[in-house]
Design a protein around this motif. Structure first.
Motif, short mmCIF file in Angstrom:
data_model
loop_
_atom_site.label_atom_id
_atom_site.label_comp_id
_atom_site.label_asym_id
_atom_site.label_seq_id
_atom_site.Cartn_x
_atom_site.Cartn_y
_atom_site.Cartn_z
N TYR A 1 -26.49 19.15 -39.23
CA TYR A 1 -26.70 18.61 -40.58
C TYR A 1 -27.38 19.63 -41.48
O TYR A 1 -26.98 19.82 -42.65
N GLU A 2 -28.42 20.29 -40.96
CA GLU A 2 -29.21 21.20 -41.78
C GLU A 2 -28.38 22.39 -42.28
O GLU A 2 -28.61 22.89 -43.38
N GLU A 3 -27.44 22.85 -41.47
CA GLU A 3 -26.63 24.02 -41.84
C GLU A 3 -25.39 23.64 -42.66
O GLU A 3 -24.79 24.50 -43.31
N SER A 4 -25.03 22.39 -42.63
CA SER A 4 -23.79 21.95 -43.27
C SER A 4 -24.00 21.59 -44.73
O SER A 4 -25.12 21.37 -45.19
N LYS A 5 -22.90 21.54 -45.46
CA LYS A 5 -22.91 21.03 -46.83
C LYS A 5 -22.11 19.73 -46.94
O LYS A 5 -21.91 19.20 -48.03
N ASP A 6 -21.67 19.23 -45.79
CA ASP A 6 -20.86 18.01 -45.76
C ASP A 6 -21.70 16.78 -46.11
O ASP A 6 -22.93 16.77 -45.96
N LYS A 7 -21.00 15.74 -46.53
CA LYS A 7 -21.62 14.44 -46.74
C LYS A 7 -21.31 13.56 -45.52
O LYS A 7 -20.19 13.55 -45.04
N TYR A 8 -22.31 12.82 -45.06
CA TYR A 8 -22.19 12.08 -43.81
C TYR A 8 -22.26 10.57 -44.05
O TYR A 8 -22.96 10.10 -44.95
N PRO A 9 -21.56 9.79 -43.22
CA PRO A 9 -21.72 8.34 -43.27
C PRO A 9 -23.06 7.93 -42.67
O PRO A 9 -23.70 8.72 -41.96
N ARG B 1 -27.52 14.01 -47.90
CA ARG B 1 -26.12 14.18 -48.26
C ARG B 1 -25.31 13.11 -47.53
O ARG B 1 -25.04 13.22 -46.33
N VAL B 2 -24.97 12.06 -48.24
CA VAL B 2 -24.30 10.92 -47.61
C VAL B 2 -23.07 10.51 -48.39
O VAL B 2 -22.90 10.84 -49.57
N GLN B 3 -22.21 9.77 -47.71
CA GLN B 3 -21.06 9.15 -48.36
C GLN B 3 -21.54 7.83 -48.96
O GLN B 3 -21.66 6.82 -48.27
N ALA B 4 -21.84 7.86 -50.23
CA ALA B 4 -22.50 6.73 -50.90
C ALA B 4 -21.48 5.71 -51.37
O ALA B 4 -21.34 5.43 -52.56
N GLY C 1 -18.57 4.42 -46.21
CA GLY C 1 -19.50 5.30 -45.51
C GLY C 1 -20.78 4.62 -45.08
O GLY C 1 -21.73 5.29 -44.69
N ARG C 2 -20.81 3.27 -45.11
CA ARG C 2 -22.01 2.55 -44.70
C ARG C 2 -21.71 1.54 -43.61
O ARG C 2 -20.73 0.80 -43.68
N PHE D 1 -20.49 0.19 -30.09
CA PHE D 1 -20.30 0.00 -31.52
C PHE D 1 -20.11 1.33 -32.25
O PHE D 1 -19.20 1.47 -33.09
N VAL D 2 -20.95 2.30 -31.93
CA VAL D 2 -20.94 3.58 -32.65
C VAL D 2 -19.57 4.28 -32.62
O VAL D 2 -19.12 4.80 -33.65
N PRO D 3 -18.85 4.33 -31.47
CA PRO D 3 -17.56 5.01 -31.49
C PRO D 3 -16.50 4.36 -32.39
O PRO D 3 -15.46 4.98 -32.66
N LEU D 4 -16.74 3.14 -32.84
CA LEU D 4 -15.77 2.43 -33.69
C LEU D 4 -15.99 2.70 -35.18
O LEU D 4 -15.17 2.27 -36.00
N LEU D 5 -17.06 3.42 -35.50
CA LEU D 5 -17.45 3.57 -36.90
C LEU D 5 -16.79 4.77 -37.58
O LEU D 5 -16.59 5.82 -36.95
N PHE D 6 -16.50 4.58 -38.85
CA PHE D 6 -16.11 5.65 -39.77
C PHE D 6 -14.87 6.42 -39.31
O PHE D 6 -14.77 7.63 -39.50
N LYS D 7 -13.94 5.71 -38.71
CA LYS D 7 -12.69 6.32 -38.26
C LYS D 7 -11.66 6.35 -39.40
O LYS D 7 -11.63 5.45 -40.22
#
Length: 398
Positions: free
Chosen positions: A175-183, A273-276, A280-281, A392-398
């Motif tokens: 995360y710290e090195e990236s510029k991506d937005k995360y869910p 940096r999130v997918q607002a 993304g939630r 639950f986690v593997p089902l998210l944000f696919k």
């Protein structure tokens, strides 16, 4: 007068300090406990030559029913240890399935932690030792040789509660090195818990690190809140100081947390940096946190695409005056009509909340609201909630 110290004296002092340090590290005992054997049975040992009885209590033993004001729970079982000629008491369990387990000793009626095991976890006001049996899901709870995320404790402004509040946040590897937005997954604890519960008892960072490394989960941020809006932070982590935690706090299930939850979202979306957006939630929680997740997601019906109810405390709130609980059916239908990608419900077969969850599923069936249902063995226990998070986690944000 000059002070003369010989080399021999210095060596004696150093040796003495080294011995003291070793005694401090091992509690002055050269005992292995717990010892995980080749067949996954576990041997526990306790040095108490003058004790009359020593028992062990833990969630790896057949459960005992405990009656409380909230219902009947599956409590940790108990077993007697045997004493040898040296005053060492021991007990060897049956072979155990891979998992994380907790335990304590009871010496002449007094509960004790294991002086030979430095790995302990707090659950509300109880401290227990823990160990992990590998070779299965326990491997998911261990720290593995994979890229690791970061865990921070942050303070955010909550205007709705007129205070600064503390939150635990996991950011994924890179995360710290990236510029991506995360869910973002908002992960809520049960009654008596706080912002430390999921990261400690739930092994959230280990589960996320390992699932992401295996390619089974998308990199995501996990926000672990304090659902007790009367608290600024977990016991010992606020200006209130050191005090004994307790189960029941003001405003835990009266709509205040649900109403002001947008304070948390605003802080996260301003600071990370999130997918607002709804896609993304995700929001999920156990017991009281499941109750909160249910009501937050329907009170803010176009906010989350993913909802997880883990042993949710679905119970009547007729006597509570809050706009959050008004128009329940209408807001739930609005949530359904707005669309969502996953509504996930998990419950143990012997959970004291099993029937209320069954009734709630009947309501969803009646209105045509789709959901995923998972039923496990056991009751209202962390063993199940770690499983639910892992599934639950593997089902998210696919």
């Amino acid at each position: 007068m000059k002070l003369k110290i010989s080399i021999t004296t210095i060596l004696v002092l150093i040796l003495g300090l080294n011995i003291y340090a070793q005694q401090a590290l091992f509690g002055g005992q050269n005992i292995v406990s717990p010892e995980i054997n080749s067949d996954n049975s576990v041997t526990f040992r306790f040095n108490a030559p003058n004790a009359d009885t020593v028992k062990i209590t833990g969630d790896f033993l057949p459960p005992e029913k405990i009656k409380t004001q909230w219902g009947i729970f599956d409590g940790p079982g108990k077993a007697l240890l045997k004493k040898d000629a040296n005053g060492i008491w021991s007990f060897t369990s049956q072979p155990l399935e891979s998992d994380l387990y907790s335990y304590s000793f009871i010496v002449d009626g007094v509960t004790n932690t294991d002086p030979n095991n430095v790995y302990m976890i707090r659950d509300v006001a109880s401290i227990t030792d823990v160990f992990i049996v590998g070779g299965g899901k326990g491997d998911l709870y261990n720290v593995q040789d994979v890229p690791h995320g970061s865990v921070t404790r942050r303070w955010y402004d909550s205007p709705g509660n007129d205070m600064k509040r503390r939150v635990t946040i996991y950011t994924p590897p890179g995360y710290e090195e990236s510029k991506d937005k995360y869910p973002v997954l908002y992960l809520l604890h049960g009654m008596g818990g706080d912002e430390e519960a999921w990261i400690a008892l739930g092994r959230t960072s280990q589960i996320l690190d390992n699932l992401i490394a295996q390619g089974k989960a998308e990199p995501m941020i996990v926000v672990m809140t304090n659902g007790n809006v009367a608290q600024k932070a977990a016991p010992g982590e606020s200006p209130k100081g050191l005090y004994k935690p307790n189960m029941q706090l003001p405003h835990t299930m009266d709509g205040k947390f649900e109403e002001t939850f947008t304070d948390v979202i605003k802080f996260v979306e301003k600071s990370y940096r999130v997918q607002a957006n709804k896609e993304g939630r995700a929001i999920a929680g156990l017991s009281m946190g499941g109750y909160h997740s249910l009501h937050i997601s329907r009170y803010h019906p176009n906010t989350f695409d993913y909802v997880g109810l883990f042993s949710a405390a679905i119970m009547p709130n007729d006597g509570v005056k809050s706009k959050v609980y008004e128009n329940f059916d209408e807001t739930l239908k609005a949530q359904m009509d707005n669309g969502y990608k996953l509504y996930w419900i998990g419950i143990g077969k012997t959970d004291f909340l099993y029937q209320t969850n069954t009734d709630y599923r009947a309501k969803l069936d009646g209105m045509g609201m789709k959901y995923t249902y998972v039923e496990t063995e056991g009751g209202h226990v962390w063993t199940n909630w770690r499983i639910y998070l892992s599934e639950f986690v593997p089902l998210l944000f696919k």
